[in-house]
Design a protein around this motif. Structure first.
Motif, PDB file in Angstrom:
ATOM      1  N   HIS A 246      -7.778 -67.911 -43.985  1.00 39.43           N
ATOM      2  CA  HIS A 246      -8.507 -66.712 -43.560  1.00 39.43           C
ATOM      3  C   HIS A 246      -8.922 -66.857 -42.096  1.00 39.43           C
ATOM      4  O   HIS A 246      -8.621 -66.016 -41.236  1.00 39.43           O
ATOM      5  N   SER A 250      -7.809 -64.467 -39.193  1.00 41.81           N
ATOM      6  CA  SER A 250      -8.752 -63.392 -38.843  1.00 41.81           C
ATOM      7  C   SER A 250      -9.575 -63.734 -37.607  1.00 41.81           C
ATOM      8  O   SER A 250     -10.115 -62.860 -36.954  1.00 41.81           O
ATOM      9  N   GLU A 252     -12.344 -65.202 -37.775  1.00 38.70           N
ATOM     10  CA  GLU A 252     -13.736 -65.353 -38.203  1.00 38.70           C
ATOM     11  C   GLU A 252     -13.984 -66.817 -38.595  1.00 38.70           C
ATOM     12  O   GLU A 252     -13.129 -67.448 -39.213  1.00 38.70           O
ATOM     13  N   ILE A 276      -5.326 -60.122 -45.794  1.00 36.95           N
ATOM     14  CA  ILE A 276      -5.111 -60.571 -44.409  1.00 36.95           C
ATOM     15  C   ILE A 276      -3.697 -61.126 -44.246  1.00 36.95           C
ATOM     16  O   ILE A 276      -2.977 -60.791 -43.315  1.00 36.95           O
ATOM     17  N   GLU A 280      -0.515 -59.439 -42.054  1.00 36.05           N
ATOM     18  CA  GLU A 280       0.172 -60.177 -40.980  1.00 36.05           C
ATOM     19  C   GLU A 280       1.685 -60.243 -41.277  1.00 36.05           C
ATOM     20  O   GLU A 280       2.513 -60.008 -40.412  1.00 36.05           O
TER      21      GLU A 280
END
Ligand code: ATP
Ligand code: MG
Length: 330
Positions: A246, A250, A252, A276, A280
């Motif tokens: 993740h 992302s 994050e 996610i 992509e």
């Protein structure tokens, strides 16, 4: 401009691990570095490959390099065997590498420990070819995933030894391992690296996988019975791996994701990771389809091989002069 060089060996279809740990970073670096990226086809054949399948994998890898954002105008993209200096310098490097050094390489040691049979001499000496791949181009940095760091370190030792023995010839390169995503683990066996050659399809997301299948693999990722979403790699390797995937995609931080998931369940986290990853992959796959049907790959490889050969030729000539195997050249 500083130079970087890296490669992937498409022994199968490229994986999410290859993308996060390697390919995606090449794309980021290409604006600020002179970037050389090749498809390591000579490394593929250290283990038998079906020729027809191999040809397809090689072509797909080039198309995926470009689909993931490598720009042939900015980066030199080529096929390893198109630049024959790799194999010749590889042999010379093997003559400058000790058996003890090759015996210490973890990849080889692991295979020996598992009592795998039919291991080839090519597999044993592949770190020497990899040293040649790198040293031919004098790169400052070699971006790699965690598993390849040891090989770059061996390359540095060989380069330093050669420079000491014969005078300054090679730049000693630095491995560059990114903080997030340096080792993506298998989804159904999070203690092992996600790897295309382990034959564990359930744990491995391929860049060209059907998106429904990708979602299914992520939703069935192995987790644990702790029930809390937090950063604990040792006790919750599956959750840690999902957070890592993740965060790598992302941007994050893992801490921030965990904060958002206070009191929530694993299923929700998996669904978000699946969104996610699929988002992509969808972009990559649509560009891949355009590239394959455009027929642009042959020309890109031809241009890339010419540019790479220009550098590799001069370096090999210099090495051969230094070690004394040439007769008419000083
Ligand atoms: P194989 O299993 O055949 O070794 P591989 O997927 O490891 O295949 P390589 O060509 O050895 O492919 O590696 C290409 C690059 O991708 C290297 O920089 C490697 O470190 C990186 N890489 C491979 N697998 C992962 C992973 N699971 N996580 C992060 N980086 C990875
Ligand atoms: Mg590998």
């Amino acid at each position: 401009m500083k130079r970087m060089l890296s490669a992937i060996k498409p022994t199968g279809q490229l994986t999410l691990g290859n993308y996060i740990g390697a390919l995606r970073n090449f794309v980021k670096y290409q604006d600020d570095y002179e970037m050389y990226v090749f498809v390591a086809n000579l490394h593929c054949i250290t283990v038998y490959q079906d020729p027809k399948q191999l040809r397809k994998n090689l072509k797909d890898a080039v198309a995926l390099y470009i689909a993931c954002g490598l720009d042939p105008e900015k980066s030199v993209i080529f096929l390893q065997s198109d630049v024959m200096e790799h194999a010749q310098l590889g042999y010379i490097m093997a003559c400058n590498t000790y058996l003890g050094e090759l015996n210490r390489m973890t990849q080889f040691k692991d295979k020996m420990a598992k009592n795998e049979t039919g291991l080839t001499a090519g597999l044993y000496t592949y770190p020497c070819l990899m040293a040649a791949d790198i040293l031919l181009y004098d790169p400052d940095y070699v971006p790699v995933g965690d598993d390849q760091k040891q090989h770059v370190e061996l390359t540095r030792d060989i380069a330093e030894r050669f420079n000491n023995r014969y005078s300054e010839t090679f730049k000693v390169p630095e491995p560059l391992v990114s903080k997030v995503g340096k080792r993506i683990m298998s989804l159904n066996d999070p203690l092992h690296k996600m790897s295309k050659s382990e034959g564990n399809d359930k744990g491995c997301v391929y860049l060209l996988d059907d998106l429904k299948a990708v979602r299914k693999k992520i939703m069935s990722a192995v987790t644990d019975s702790v029930g809390i979403i937090q950063i604990d790699q040792e006790n919750q390797p599956g959750i840690y791996n999902l957070l890592e995937i993740h965060s790598a995609l992302s941007g994050e931080s893992k801490e921030s994701i965990c904060n958002r998931y206070q009191g929530k369940g694993y299923g929700e986290l998996k669904a978000e990771v699946a969104d996610i990853v699929c988002g992509e992959l969808e972009k990559i796959q649509s560009r891949y389809n355009e590239i394959i049907s455009s027929g642009m790959i042959d020309k890109i490889l031809e241009d890339g091989a010419n540019k790479a050969h220009y550098i590799a030729y001069k370096k090999l000539a210099k090495v051969q002069r230094k070690i004394g195997i040439e007769i008419n050249k000083k």
